[in-house]
Each structure stands twice: as C-alpha cells, then as structure tokens.
Design an enzyme around this catalytic site. Structure first.
Site, PDB file in Angstrom:
ATOM      1  N   GLY A  12      -4.511 -20.226 -95.429  1.00  0.00           N
ATOM      2  CA  GLY A  12      -3.962 -18.877 -95.334  1.00  0.00           C
ATOM      3  C   GLY A  12      -4.433 -18.099 -94.129  1.00  0.00           C
ATOM      4  O   GLY A  12      -4.382 -16.868 -94.129  1.00  0.00           O
ATOM      5  N   MET A  86       3.639 -26.628 -96.357  1.00  0.00           N
ATOM      6  CA  MET A  86       3.738 -28.055 -96.064  1.00  0.00           C
ATOM      7  C   MET A  86       4.836 -28.752 -96.858  1.00  0.00           C
ATOM      8  O   MET A  86       4.722 -29.915 -97.207  1.00  0.00           O
ATOM      9  CB  MET A  86       2.384 -28.730 -96.335  1.00  0.00           C
ATOM     10  CG  MET A  86       1.259 -28.161 -95.474  1.00  0.00           C
ATOM     11  SD  MET A  86       1.612 -28.147 -93.708  1.00  0.00           S
ATOM     12  CE  MET A  86       1.573 -29.886 -93.359  1.00  0.00           C
ATOM     13  N   ARG A  87       5.909 -28.039 -97.124  1.00  0.00           N
ATOM     14  CA  ARG A  87       7.029 -28.619 -97.853  1.00  0.00           C
ATOM     15  C   ARG A  87       8.303 -28.317 -97.073  1.00  0.00           C
ATOM     16  O   ARG A  87       8.526 -27.186 -96.648  1.00  0.00           O
ATOM     17  CB  ARG A  87       7.099 -27.992 -99.245  1.00  0.00           C
ATOM     18  CG  ARG A  87       8.216 -28.506-100.107  1.00  0.00           C
ATOM     19  CD  ARG A  87       8.090 -28.022-101.530  1.00  0.00           C
ATOM     20  NE  ARG A  87       6.932 -28.579-102.188  1.00  0.00           N
ATOM     21  CZ  ARG A  87       6.861 -29.803-102.694  1.00  0.00           C
ATOM     22  NH1 ARG A  87       7.878 -30.625-102.580  1.00  0.00           N
ATOM     23  NH2 ARG A  87       5.766 -30.219-103.297  1.00  0.00           N
ATOM     24  N   LEU A  88       9.133 -29.353 -96.892  1.00  0.00           N
ATOM     25  CA  LEU A  88      10.425 -29.131 -96.243  1.00  0.00           C
ATOM     26  C   LEU A  88      11.355 -28.403 -97.203  1.00  0.00           C
ATOM     27  O   LEU A  88      11.403 -28.716 -98.389  1.00  0.00           O
ATOM     28  CB  LEU A  88      11.060 -30.463 -95.846  1.00  0.00           C
ATOM     29  CG  LEU A  88      10.511 -31.138 -94.609  1.00  0.00           C
ATOM     30  CD1 LEU A  88      11.189 -32.488 -94.409  1.00  0.00           C
ATOM     31  CD2 LEU A  88      10.685 -30.276 -93.388  1.00  0.00           C
ATOM     32  N   ASN A 103       9.069 -20.118 -88.661  1.00  0.00           N
ATOM     33  CA  ASN A 103       7.904 -20.981 -88.810  1.00  0.00           C
ATOM     34  C   ASN A 103       7.101 -20.946 -87.517  1.00  0.00           C
ATOM     35  O   ASN A 103       7.653 -20.704 -86.450  1.00  0.00           O
ATOM     36  CB  ASN A 103       8.361 -22.420 -89.103  1.00  0.00           C
ATOM     37  CG  ASN A 103       7.201 -23.355 -89.391  1.00  0.00           C
ATOM     38  OD1 ASN A 103       6.222 -22.981 -90.033  1.00  0.00           O
ATOM     39  ND2 ASN A 103       7.313 -24.587 -88.924  1.00  0.00           N
ATOM     40  N   HIS A 105       4.525 -23.467 -85.320  1.00  0.00           N
ATOM     41  CA  HIS A 105       4.147 -24.874 -85.201  1.00  0.00           C
ATOM     42  C   HIS A 105       3.142 -25.021 -84.056  1.00  0.00           C
ATOM     43  O   HIS A 105       3.326 -24.424 -82.993  1.00  0.00           O
ATOM     44  CB  HIS A 105       5.398 -25.721 -84.929  1.00  0.00           C
ATOM     45  CG  HIS A 105       5.114 -27.182 -84.916  1.00  0.00           C
ATOM     46  ND1 HIS A 105       4.864 -27.895 -86.061  1.00  0.00           N
ATOM     47  CD2 HIS A 105       5.031 -28.060 -83.892  1.00  0.00           C
ATOM     48  CE1 HIS A 105       4.633 -29.162 -85.741  1.00  0.00           C
ATOM     49  NE2 HIS A 105       4.727 -29.292 -84.425  1.00  0.00           N
TER      50      HIS A 105
END
Length: 187
Positions: A12, A86-88, A103, A105
């Site tokens: 977080g 961490m989930r598509l 998002n 990255h």
C-alpha cells in the site's frame, strides 16, 4: 467532488502517498483488495472504507467482478486507481469503466510489461529506468500512456534502484491523478 477507488494487493505504499497527499476536488472513497494485505492498515489509518474480494470466495471471476462493480456503484466511483493490484481485470470489467481505470507500472512502457519489470530491466543492464502511468485496457500494461518519469541509475544494487523507482512513483502518481481530476478526465 469526484470519488476515487484504489485497488491494491500489497504494502500500500502508493496508496499511502496518494491518501497522504490528497487530491483537490476528489476523495479516496474506497479501497478494494483481493487479499488481506498491508493496504488495509493504510485505509484504516486514513479512515477510508475498505472491501476485500478474495477470488476463491466466488464461484467465478465474473461473479467476483460483478460484486466489485456493485460496490463501486454504491460508492459512486468516478476513477479507479490501481496501486499494486496484482489481478488482471476482465475485458467486461474494463469496458464498464473505460478510460476511468489507471495504473502505475515500474518501467518505461512498452518495455518490461507484467511482473518483475525492475528485475528484467536491471538484468538487461539499463542505465535509464522509469515509471509509467497508463490507462488500463484489456491487455497487460498495454493501455494508452498518460505520463512517464525517468530514473537514471548506473549502480549495481537492485535494492537501491527499486527505492529510486518507488520514489519516482510516489511523486508521479498523485500528480497525474490530480491532473486527471483537474481536467475532468474521469467521467
């Protein structure tokens, strides 16, 4: 006032920076997690409601995402901010919030998509690293780029590099979110 939902799966740290900095004209109204994680403690410290949706508790992925969408609608969410989630998300979910999911990255996309981006870049011997904020689409880390930040590093300590990249994320992400809110690009 725009309502933001943050999706997280881990420590977080990006969520903490966004919550601490604050976004003019918006509030973080909800945290969504897919696991019991430290981000829940961050939400508690900032008095932000949190909901956890663990995949194994739902018959299908679609059922889980439907439950998430119902909660997002209940909270009247305008913008979804992925912060280490961490989930598509399925194409159906993404379409439901088209151009309203962003998002961050830890690479200069389109290089090093997916997991372990910093490690991949480090092993390739890069000297310029960075972070990318992008819109989420159906592909992994393939959405339209909003903004990037560069990090120069010529050392041999991946831990030091990771710290520098996280610092760049913590500066860039709240600034981009503020810009989107200021420009009205969340509806």
């Amino acid at each position: 006032m725009k309502n933001i939902a943050v999706f997280a799966s881990g420590r977080g740290t990006n969520f903490e920076r966004i919550a601490t900095r604050g976004i003019r004209g918006a509030q973080i109204s909800l945290l969504i997690t897919d696991t019991l994680c430290n981000a829940l403690s961050v939400a508690q410290r900032h008095s932000i409601p949190a909901k956890t949706f663990v995949r194994k508790n739902f018959e299908t992925r679609a059922a889980m995402e439907d439950a998430i969408i119902r909660v997002l609608e209940e909270y009247r969410i305008d913008l979804i901010v992925l912060a280490g989630y961490m989930r598509l998300l399925s194409p159906t979910f993404v379409t439901s919030y088209e151009n309203r999911i962003i998002n961050i990255h830890p690479s200069l996309l389109p290089l090093y998509k997916g997991k372990d981006a910093i490690q991949q870049a480090f092993e390739d011997g890069r000297k310029i690293y960075g972070v990318t904020v992008h819109y989420v689409n159906e592909g992994m880390d393939e959405g339209r780029i909003i903004e990037q930040g560069q990090v120069s590093y010529d050392g041999e300590d991946i831990g030091e590099l990771e710290s520098m990249i996280h610092a760049a994320e913590w500066e860039l992400y709240p600034r981009v979110i503020q810009h989107l809110i200021d420009q009205g690009e969340t509806t």
